[in-house]
Design a protein around this motif. Structure first.
Motif, mmCIF file in Angstrom:
data_model
loop_
_atom_site.group_PDB
_atom_site.id
_atom_site.type_symbol
_atom_site.label_atom_id
_atom_site.label_comp_id
_atom_site.label_asym_id
_atom_site.label_seq_id
_atom_site.Cartn_x
_atom_site.Cartn_y
_atom_site.Cartn_z
ATOM 1 N N SER A 67 25.464 44.967 39.048
ATOM 2 C CA SER A 67 26.329 44.415 40.090
ATOM 3 C C SER A 67 25.778 44.740 41.478
ATOM 4 N N ARG A 70 23.129 42.379 42.403
ATOM 5 C CA ARG A 70 23.630 41.068 42.846
ATOM 6 C C ARG A 70 24.048 41.155 44.317
ATOM 7 N N LYS A 74 22.129 39.450 47.871
ATOM 8 C CA LYS A 74 22.879 38.636 48.839
ATOM 9 C C LYS A 74 22.800 39.270 50.228
ATOM 10 N N SER A 143 48.087 47.312 35.915
ATOM 11 C CA SER A 143 48.448 45.924 36.253
ATOM 12 C C SER A 143 49.943 45.711 36.195
ATOM 13 N N HIS A 164 46.176 49.011 43.128
ATOM 14 C CA HIS A 164 45.912 47.921 42.195
ATOM 15 C C HIS A 164 44.797 47.023 42.722
ATOM 16 N N PHE A 166 41.555 44.137 42.079
ATOM 17 C CA PHE A 166 41.467 42.836 41.423
ATOM 18 C C PHE A 166 40.055 42.592 40.905
ATOM 19 N N ASN A 167 39.966 41.865 39.818
ATOM 20 C CA ASN A 167 38.743 41.708 39.036
ATOM 21 C C ASN A 167 38.016 40.416 39.424
ATOM 22 N N VAL A 171 33.980 41.779 44.406
ATOM 23 C CA VAL A 171 34.158 40.494 45.089
ATOM 24 C C VAL A 171 35.566 40.306 45.651
ATOM 25 N N MET A 172 36.572 40.712 44.915
ATOM 26 C CA MET A 172 37.967 40.431 45.318
ATOM 27 C C MET A 172 38.366 41.391 46.430
ATOM 28 N N ASN A 214 50.629 39.981 40.337
ATOM 29 C CA ASN A 214 50.882 39.812 38.899
ATOM 30 C C ASN A 214 52.294 39.330 38.592
ATOM 31 N N MET A 221 50.135 32.406 33.878
ATOM 32 C CA MET A 221 49.137 32.451 32.792
ATOM 33 C C MET A 221 49.819 32.329 31.429
ATOM 34 N N ALA A 256 42.215 34.484 31.926
ATOM 35 C CA ALA A 256 42.744 35.403 30.899
ATOM 36 C C ALA A 256 41.602 35.988 30.076
HETATM 37 C C1 LIG Z 1 46.501 35.057 27.509
HETATM 38 C C2 LIG Z 1 47.005 35.029 28.946
HETATM 39 C C3 LIG Z 1 48.461 34.974 28.979
HETATM 40 C C4 LIG Z 1 49.100 36.319 28.913
HETATM 41 C C5 LIG Z 1 50.093 36.431 29.983
HETATM 42 C C6 LIG Z 1 50.034 37.657 30.780
HETATM 43 C C7 LIG Z 1 48.629 38.175 30.999
HETATM 44 C C8 LIG Z 1 48.464 39.033 32.178
HETATM 45 C C9 LIG Z 1 47.838 38.249 33.279
HETATM 46 C C10 LIG Z 1 47.608 39.061 34.498
HETATM 47 C C11 LIG Z 1 46.320 39.868 34.422
HETATM 48 C C12 LIG Z 1 46.285 40.729 35.627
HETATM 49 C C13 LIG Z 1 44.970 41.438 35.778
HETATM 50 C C14 LIG Z 1 44.955 42.266 37.041
HETATM 51 O O1 LIG Z 1 45.992 43.197 37.085
HETATM 52 C C15 LIG Z 1 44.959 41.452 38.327
HETATM 53 C C16 LIG Z 1 43.679 40.704 38.473
HETATM 54 O O2 LIG Z 1 42.583 41.203 38.583
HETATM 55 S S1 LIG Z 1 43.899 39.007 38.347
HETATM 56 C C17 LIG Z 1 42.264 38.399 38.495
HETATM 57 C C18 LIG Z 1 41.882 38.182 39.947
HETATM 58 N N1 LIG Z 1 40.559 37.589 39.994
HETATM 59 C C19 LIG Z 1 40.360 36.263 40.000
HETATM 60 O O3 LIG Z 1 41.261 35.478 40.082
HETATM 61 C C20 LIG Z 1 38.923 35.841 39.887
HETATM 62 C C21 LIG Z 1 38.785 34.365 40.145
HETATM 63 N N2 LIG Z 1 37.388 34.012 39.951
HETATM 64 C C22 LIG Z 1 36.464 34.120 40.958
HETATM 65 O O4 LIG Z 1 36.711 34.565 42.050
HETATM 66 C C23 LIG Z 1 35.067 33.639 40.619
HETATM 67 O O5 LIG Z 1 35.142 32.800 39.479
HETATM 68 C C24 LIG Z 1 34.075 34.820 40.307
HETATM 69 C C25 LIG Z 1 34.620 35.692 39.215
HETATM 70 C C26 LIG Z 1 33.818 35.604 41.578
HETATM 71 C C27 LIG Z 1 32.761 34.216 39.828
HETATM 72 O O6 LIG Z 1 32.363 33.297 40.836
HETATM 73 P P1 LIG Z 1 31.484 32.052 40.414
HETATM 74 O O7 LIG Z 1 31.126 31.296 41.645
HETATM 75 O O8 LIG Z 1 32.216 31.338 39.339
HETATM 76 O O9 LIG Z 1 30.202 32.653 39.762
HETATM 77 P P2 LIG Z 1 29.057 33.589 40.358
HETATM 78 O O10 LIG Z 1 28.681 34.441 39.197
HETATM 79 O O11 LIG Z 1 28.020 32.773 41.043
HETATM 80 O O12 LIG Z 1 29.697 34.586 41.436
HETATM 81 C C28 LIG Z 1 30.002 34.128 42.747
HETATM 82 C C29 LIG Z 1 29.563 35.145 43.722
HETATM 83 O O13 LIG Z 1 30.192 36.391 43.495
HETATM 84 C C30 LIG Z 1 29.226 37.385 43.206
HETATM 85 N N3 LIG Z 1 29.692 38.162 42.061
HETATM 86 C C31 LIG Z 1 30.346 37.682 40.979
HETATM 87 N N4 LIG Z 1 30.640 38.680 40.151
HETATM 88 C C32 LIG Z 1 30.127 39.822 40.709
HETATM 89 C C33 LIG Z 1 30.092 41.182 40.337
HETATM 90 N N5 LIG Z 1 30.666 41.604 39.205
HETATM 91 N N6 LIG Z 1 29.483 42.066 41.166
HETATM 92 C C34 LIG Z 1 28.926 41.657 42.310
HETATM 93 N N7 LIG Z 1 28.898 40.373 42.747
HETATM 94 C C35 LIG Z 1 29.504 39.484 41.936
HETATM 95 C C36 LIG Z 1 27.954 36.681 42.848
HETATM 96 O O14 LIG Z 1 26.865 37.443 43.294
HETATM 97 C C37 LIG Z 1 28.062 35.395 43.586
HETATM 98 O O15 LIG Z 1 27.583 35.592 44.899
HETATM 99 P P3 LIG Z 1 26.701 34.457 45.565
HETATM 100 O O16 LIG Z 1 25.340 34.781 45.039
HETATM 101 O O17 LIG Z 1 27.233 33.142 45.029
HETATM 102 O O18 LIG Z 1 26.885 34.649 47.010
#
Ligand SMILES: CCCCCCCCCCCCC[C@H](O)CC(=O)SCCNC(=O)CCNC(=O)[C@H](O)C(C)(C)COP(=O)(O)OP(=O)(O)OC[C@H]1O[C@@H](n2cnc3c(N)ncnc32)[C@H](O)[C@@H]1OP(=O)(O)O
Ligand SMILES: NC(=O)c1ccc[n+]([C@@H]2O[C@H](COP(=O)([O-])OP(=O)(O)OC[C@H]3O[C@@H](n4cnc5c(N)ncnc54)[C@H](O)[C@@H]3O)[C@@H](O)[C@H]2O)c1
Length: 309
Positions: A67, A70, A74, A143, A164, A166-167, A171-172, A214, A221, A256
């Motif tokens: 990570s 990555r 950038k 969560s 809390h 975020f995943n 990034v978040m 959440n 979800m 999810a």
């Molecule tokens: C079965 C389900 C029903 C059950 C019901 C109840 C379930 C419970 C539900 C709640 C769960 C709660 C969990 C928690 O408590 C709360 C949370 O965390 S909720 C999740 C919040 N997060 C999101 O919503 C993520 C949304 N997604 C994104 O933002 C993007 O998709 C992504 C993950 C950033 C990926 O981006 P993409 O453009 O798709 O893909 P890339 O891989 O190119 O990434 C873009 C950009 O980000 C950099 N990057 C990505 N990941 C990482 C990393 N791990 N480390 C470092 N950098 C990262 C990457 O370098 C890219 O940069 P760029 O090069 O493009 O500038």
């Protein structure tokens, strides 16, 4: 201020000097703990990751290194050598241990990101409440569980809060800082200063189920999965609909899978137990089936979607 701009501010110790929290222990080096450790170390803090065994710690180290690479690609696009220095210097601030009682003595903050299970979180905090320094703040990245209930086994309720993240954490930008009625103002201020020091935008909320995000995300979800179970639309079309129709970066079903179904199932079952009368939290047979088959999502290569290369 974004996480990246904290880094580009030559990650000197200036931000660490200002925040009273310098030495951070992260318990649990999984999806979230690894990211929390990374962003803390990136912004100049000393971090110790505690896990159950060395095998998991090795995986955690690898995932943080990937990570960081990555991020470096950038932020230091034009200066690869500086990027390499950033990665090695950040990693040099991260140590690991399988013995929490050994490391708490030097911790300003102990933050747990272990399995979403109240009894296991209780066992963890009970094991260190009498031995951690009086000044050490305890926090949970839960969560869905009540911070007050997690803290109930500790004497230091004034030094207990929710943090809390975020995943994916690198990034978040959001961090929910959750106060209980017993969290002291001093603890709150230290955590808000730390949140800023690690480049997060913190919001504050009461200790209510799901905090802010959440509370809104879980019903969304869960309803997406019920839509799937009724055959109203395909997983792909549900995800495309929310990305193009609501501007979400990920659809609810791929999200999810990304969160992990050990976690999603614990959250939903926990809220069903707590609010049995609310149909929004009724168990989902398709989710339970995935968990029974160990198809936990991205983390195991298969969930509602397959991620096998
Ligand atoms: C079965 C389900 C029903 C059950 C019901 C109840 C379930 C419970 C539900 C709640 C769960 C709660 C969990 C928690 O408590 C709360 C949370 O965390 S909720 C999740 C919040 N997060 C999101 O919503 C993520 C949304 N997604 C994104 O933002 C993007 O998709 C992504 C993950 C950033 C990926 O981006 P993409 O453009 O798709 O893909 P890339 O891989 O190119 O990434 C873009 C950009 O980000 C950099 N990057 C990505 N990941 C990482 C990393 N791990 N480390 C470092 N950098 C990262 C990457 O370098 C890219 O940069 P760029 O090069 O493009 O500038
Ligand atoms: N997955 C997400 O998207 C997400 C987002 C925000 C918050 N959370 C919360 O963060 C916590 C962790 O979730 P995750 O997705 O990182 O889970 P995970 O399964 O990826 O990681 C949990 C880690 O904790 C370790 N662990 C368990 N018990 C331990 C103990 N007693 N001591 C040390 N390590 C222990 C496990 O070995 C595992 O590596 C949960 O409370 C979850 O609700 C998850």
């Amino acid at each position: 201020m974004s996480c990246l701009s904290v880094i580009s501010r030559n990650f000197s110790t200036s931000s660490v000097a200002r925040a009273a929290i310098k030495n951070v222990t992260v318990v649990g080096g999984g999806l979230m703990g690894s990211g929390i450790a990374q962003v803390s170390a990136q912004s100049g803090h000393n971090v110790t990751i505690v896990e159950l065994n060395q095998e998991v710690l090795d995986k955690t180290h690898k995932s943080i290194q990937q990570s960081l690479q990555r991020v470096a690609k950038k932020v230091y696009k034009e200066k690869p050598q500086e990027g390499e220095n950033f990665v090695s210097e950040t990693l040099s601030r991260i140590s690991t241990s399988t013995n929490l009682t050994d490391v708490v003595q030097s911790s300003d903050l102990v933050l747990e990101a272990i399995v979403e299970n109240l009894a296991i979180k209780h066992k963890l905090f009970k094991s260190i409440d009498d031995i951690a320094p009086a000044k050490t703040i305890f926090a949970s990245n839960t969560s869905s569980l009540s911070i007050g209930e997690i803290a109930s086994v500790c004497k230091r309720k004034d030094k207990f809060a929710g943090l809390h993240f975020f995943n994916p954490v690198p990034v978040m930008k959001l961090l929910e800082v959750v106060k209980t009625p017993e969290t002291s103002d001093e603890t709150y201020e230290k955590l808000m200063a730390w949140a800023k020091a690690i480049g997060k935008t913190a919001i504050t909320c009461k200790d209510t189920p799901g905090f802010v995000v959440n509370r809104l995300l879980v019903p969304l979800m869960a309803e997406a999965i019920r839509m799937l179970e009724r055959g109203d639309a395909s997983p792909k079309d549900i995800d495309i609909a929310m990305k193009l129709g609501a501007g979400h970066p990920m659809g609810p079903i791929e999200l999810a899978d990304y969160v992990g179904h050990d976690t999603t199932n614990s959250i939903l079952n926990g809220w069903h137990d707590k609010f049995p009368e609310n149909p929004l939290f009724n168990p989902l047979s398709s989710l339970q089936k995935l968990v029974d088959e160990k198809k936990l999502g991205v983390k195991t290569g298969e969930g509602f979607y397959s991620y096998k290369k």
